[in-house]
Scaffold this active site. Structure first.
Site, PDB file in Angstrom:
ATOM      1  CG  HIS C 129      -1.912   0.991   1.372  1.00 37.58           C
ATOM      2  ND1 HIS C 129      -1.660   2.304   1.707  1.00 37.58           N
ATOM      3  CD2 HIS C 129      -3.254   0.912   1.195  1.00 37.58           C
ATOM      4  CE1 HIS C 129      -2.793   2.973   1.740  1.00 37.58           C
ATOM      5  NE2 HIS C 129      -3.780   2.162   1.427  1.00 37.58           N
ATOM      6  CG  ASP C 207       0.675  -2.058   6.186  1.00 37.76           C
ATOM      7  OD1 ASP C 207      -0.282  -2.153   6.988  1.00 37.76           O
ATOM      8  OD2 ASP C 207       0.588  -1.457   5.099  1.00 37.76           O
ATOM      9  CD  GLN C 210      -6.566  -4.754   4.205  1.00 40.38           C
ATOM     10  OE1 GLN C 210      -7.477  -5.546   4.437  1.00 40.38           O
ATOM     11  NE2 GLN C 210      -6.778  -3.500   3.855  1.00 40.38           N
ATOM     12  CE  LYS C 233      -7.138  -0.003   6.257  1.00 37.33           C
ATOM     13  NZ  LYS C 233      -7.733   0.244   4.946  1.00 37.33           N
ATOM     14  CB  CYS C 373      -3.725   3.104  -1.727  1.00 35.12           C
ATOM     15  SG  CYS C 373      -4.914   4.404  -1.468  1.00 35.12           S
TER      16      CYS C 373
HETATM   17  C1  PLP Z   1      -2.241  -2.813   3.781  1.00 38.21           C
HETATM   18  C2  PLP Z   1      -2.621  -1.415   4.137  1.00 38.21           C
HETATM   19  N1  PLP Z   1      -1.680  -0.580   4.614  1.00 38.21           N
HETATM   20  C3  PLP Z   1      -1.962   0.681   4.962  1.00 38.21           C
HETATM   21  C4  PLP Z   1      -3.227   1.187   4.835  1.00 38.21           C
HETATM   22  C5  PLP Z   1      -3.463   2.604   5.214  1.00 38.21           C
HETATM   23  O1  PLP Z   1      -4.329   2.686   6.291  1.00 38.21           O
HETATM   24  P1  PLP Z   1      -4.852   4.107   6.764  1.00 38.21           P
HETATM   25  O2  PLP Z   1      -5.436   4.766   5.562  1.00 38.21           O
HETATM   26  O3  PLP Z   1      -5.862   3.792   7.794  1.00 38.21           O
HETATM   27  O4  PLP Z   1      -3.670   4.844   7.291  1.00 38.21           O
HETATM   28  C6  PLP Z   1      -4.240   0.355   4.353  1.00 38.21           C
HETATM   29  C7  PLP Z   1      -5.642   0.811   4.221  1.00 38.21           C
HETATM   30  O5  PLP Z   1      -6.041   1.504   3.336  1.00 38.21           O
HETATM   31  C8  PLP Z   1      -3.922  -0.957   3.999  1.00 38.21           C
HETATM   32  O6  PLP Z   1      -4.865  -1.769   3.521  1.00 38.21           O
END
Ligand code: PLP
Ligand code: PLP
Lengths: 416, 140, 416, 140
Positions: C129, C207, C210, C233, C373
């Site tokens: 992401h 990270d 998910q 989430k 993203c």
């Molecule tokens: C794997 C992963 N990393 C990072 C993010 C970023 O999360 P956030 O937008 O809550 O900072 C997301 C969600 O969009 C994600 O799915």
């Protein structure tokens, strides 16, 4: 904003909108005199947030589907509401942050780092909350710039007589000042400072955490470059704050946090940024909190910010008068209600503020005791700690009376 | 009200025991809670591995000062190892009033300062939760 | 966490706890297949937050009074709940942030800046992401370190064959990897990467945005150094996220944002920092959101994270089977349910994903269309965009059926 | 369903008008919406200050491609100044379906690309909201 003659507000009617006032502490009705720290929340704000979560919740700026569109619209409508509230020339200048602290750090760590270096001067004041002080210390240390603090007199009034000397020390790049001291309630002469900063070619960063909640604040009239405030002090949820900044400056500034939302396109070796304001909003924003903030702004505007300001002034005057009756009590800060907002700090003989606050709590009276995140100011005024009572649109004279009764009991318990 | 500032506590606050300083302390330390401005200074004289004399000065809230006063009574004559191992609960019990997490810090300021003083002066162990690397200590 | 045999969960009963499922879109019951983007919220979580605001709201770590004590206790209890959820060795290692993005930026901008320089290597993957990619680009650029990306195969499986070559390029300092791709649902071989990183003396940043929501995640078993996830989430509010980091590393790292709460003492010329975790939490935190997160964790643990994992696996298997029936539909990512979480990306002939998502919305089916993203991943796989359906504990097979019916209608409308 | 993908829109999507490229265009530009991957390329021939010929290629969602096709019909023969000043609403009206803010970006991609092409080729003014400083344009 209301018209010319502010409608007088009725705090008793307003209290009915705030569910927490049904709360009892030690068997007595809650007297909440700590709104400078955080505000209580109207039911309408809570309903707006819960309603949003219960009907439109979806991530913003992403979904083609109805919920995603509704949630994006709600989030961006909150930005419009903020822009209106502070009279921002453009919605692109309104960046959502977590709180005032993050907003000020954002400026220091982007604009500040880009514009300051050895030979440059950053100006702040001893009145500041740590949030508008420590980031500038860190910036000065990181860039080699000089950090200078304007002093106050013994009642906390900001002194401007050193400005000329400071201007001779280097290029003044940033002037960071509070719109109102959270500890003393004094309002420094911001207009004069802005005029001086303009003459130096310096940017002005205004910490408006204590003023956006309770009176009309107009960034164009103030003629500052950045302004920060917190949602949680303006009837809104925690977890959201605002940085307003001039578009011309923000547009040419590198982003702060990076990730989703704030990009235009990402390749493994190269990334380009989104347009304003999203360039400064990395990741999923606090969109439900934005909905809450919008409802809070609606509530404040319906009551009228002029009316709130007038009410706070009246309550402060009443409080100063009644506090005067308590033997051994000394106001810290200016003794008159004229040059201040709804915040009163005091000490009582040599009873420690913690003891005062704890005994007042037995009377269900909530006040703050401590340094109020302004240690340099406390040191300057020669106090390790004070008691602080602070007022808002829901504060009644009956609550002030309860404070005074409590203080008499403090004297009895502590034998002074 | 009564359970908050009991007579015993107020008595120690108004008439602190072992108040003052020692001419030639074997151990000394200052404790400070910058959050609320409570301060204590402790001087300890050790004879034959026991606390022979202890004196304190300080200022701050009733809880911090009364607790320190009570502490000095409590450790007078105790082996230093025992004094250095005194648990926070001993002081909290001694105060005998309900304390929020924030006020617990006030209550144990004197105890922490004593542990630091003994550690520095006679090398008793200093558990990490009392670890202080400068004179500006924050307990908790 | 539940015991050995996960209790099967009943998504229909669970749905009754989520007020949004009463919502109709275009006259039909909501089918929400975008939980990888953000989750819906159970009533219990909303009630916890509103209840907090209505009875105990006060700023944390400051008030001597009852409300302040209650609110501090509630905030710190949420930290304990997070520590338990991810099996953190110490609550001091749990830092509240706004979201995953801020958590990852925090690591890059503190630990990263302190530990990386020319000759050092940062390793990430094309699966990431943007939140776990752009901050490392910025870090590499700021420090002169080299940034290398591990590739995937055509179905998105991470390739480790370049590790040896990478290790020869310099000192590997940081390995930043996702626990599960938000676009494809694939789970990269984290254990192998961790072993390799340990051999290099590199820190591992995971990270887990998910995975924390939907299966047991144990930072000690994973043996990583940092882990990030988002409240929104995990059934919790927006505006709160978590960075978990090893105490030994965080303790010796300079703070990120500065201001109130994170200081020990402030003088005009010198400031010292608070202890962990508060050193990394500047300003008023999202304490009401923390209360919501706590309630969300309670809810997840009552259902059981093993049961949620099993349910998502079953739903994904069902979805893959049914999607296979749609003519012209191609799964992007591994075709089997084994190595993946509850996320399925697909394309349909040459119907653009936006058109698919918009037509599905007319059937009240919410799916994401776009790059999710993960632009570098999309580029690697040769897609400008995909449609993504993602599942959670409240997803039913009936919803999958509605998706399939919708997709048939997409084919009809678009004439393919 | 009916109000979403009307026959007219689907007709333009399936049978785009003025599709292709010009040998010697006076004006050309590419437009791209990296968020959704919509792309269009426009070639324009200007004769006597009017749009004499216009061709496009591209790929992306039905809305972006149909809107660009409709646009080419709309501006054919128009004075360049008039084409360069065409408001977004003209395209949105032409599509005749309800559009969310996100889909509006798809709808006006072709229009933005035309404005950039005319600006570059014959110097018509480019309002700042269409301002593109590289080939990677984001409208909105
Ligand atoms: C794997 C992963 N990393 C990072 C993010 C970023 O999360 P956030 O937008 O809550 O900072 C997301 C969600 O969009 C994600 O799915
Ligand atoms: C004047 C002033 N500045 C800054 C802050 C910091 O606000 P926050 O903690 O919401 O970031 C406060 C509130 O505590 C304040 O009163």
């Amino acid at each position: 904003m209301t018209g010319a003659t502010p409608q007088e507000l009725d705090p008793t009617r307003i209290r009915a909108d705030f569910p927490i006032f049904a709360r009892q502490v030690h068997g007595q009705d809650l007297v909440y005199l700590d709104s400078a720290s955080t505000s209580q929340k109207p039911q309408a704000m809570l309903d707006a947030m819960v309603g949003f979560y219960s009907t439109s919740n979806a991530n913003v700026h992403r979904g083609v589907y109805t919920l995603g569109v509704e949630s994006t619209d709600a989030y961006e409508a909150a930005r419009d509401a903020v822009a209106r509230l502070i009279n921002a020339p453009s919605r692109r200048e309104v960046v959502f942050t977590r709180n005032t602290t993050e907003a000020l750090n954002l400026v220091a760590k982007t604009v500040g780092v880009e514009r300051c270096g050895p030979g440059d001067v950053i100006v702040s004041t001893v009145l500041e909350h740590h949030a508008n002080l420590v980031p500038w210390q860190v910036l000065a240390q990181a860039t080699g710039a000089t950090l200078r603090f304007l002093d106050v007199d013994d009642e906390g009034r900001l002194q401007l007589d050193e400005l000329d000397a400071i201007a001779r020390e280097g290029n003044v790049r940033i002037v960071a000042v509070t719109h109102q001291s959270n500890t003393l309630g004094v309002r420094p002469p911001v207009e004069e400072l802005v005029r001086w900063a303009r003459a130096q070619g310096a940017l002005v960063v205004l910490d408006a955490a204590q003023t956006v909640p309770n009176r009309p604040v107009d960034v164009q009239a103030l003629d500052v470059d950045f302004l920060a405030f917190s949602g949680h002090k303006t009837l809104a949820p925690t977890g959201i704050g605002v940085l307003w900044g001039r578009e011309a400056i923000l547009a040419e500034t590198q982003p702060f946090l990076t990730g989703g939302e704030m990009i235009r396109s990402v390749a493994l070796d190269r990334t380009s940024w989104n347009t304003l304001p999203w360039k400064f909003e990395a990741g999923t924003p606090a969109f439900a909190e934005a909905v809450g903030l919008h409802a809070a702004i609606d509530y404040l505007e319906a009551v009228g910010l002029d009316a709130i300001d007038a009410h706070e002034h009246a309550i402060t005057e009443y409080a100063l008068g009644r506090l005067d009756e308590v033997t051994g009590l000394r106001i810290v800060g200016p003794p008159d209600a004229a040059a201040r907002g709804g915040v009163v700090s005091f000490v009582l003989d040599d009873v420690h503020p913690h003891d005062i606050a704890e005994i007042l709590d037995r009377h269900a009276v909530c006040v703050r005791a401590g340094h109020h995140c302004t240690q340099p100011l406390m040191q300057r005024l020669g106090h390790a700690a004070t008691v602080r009572a602070s007022f808002y649109l829901y504060t009644t004279t009956a609550e002030i009376d309860r404070l005074i009764d409590g203080l008499h009991d403090v004297r009895r318990v502590m034998g002074v | 009200m009564d359970d908050l500032y009991r007579e015993n506590l107020m008595d120690h606050y108004r008439h602190p025991r072992n108040h003052g300083t020692l001419e030639h302390p074997d151990c000394e330390a200052e404790g400070k809670n910058p959050l609320c401005g409570d301060e204590v200074e402790l001087d300890v004289e050790v004879v034959d591995g026991r606390i022979n004399a202890i004196r304190f000065t300080g200022n701050g809230c009733a809880v911090s000062q009364a607790a320190t006063s009570m502490l000095t009574d409590l450790v007078q004559g105790l082996p230093v190892a025992e004094a250095a191992a005194l648990p926070s609960q001993a002081i909290i019990d001694e105060l005998g009033i309900p304390l929020s997490a924030m006020r617990v810090k006030c209550a144990v300021l004197g105890l922490g300062t004593l542990k630091v003083a003994l550690h520095r002066g006679v090398g008793t162990p200093l558990p990490p939760e009392w670890g202080a690397d400068d004179d500006e200590m924050v307990w908790g």
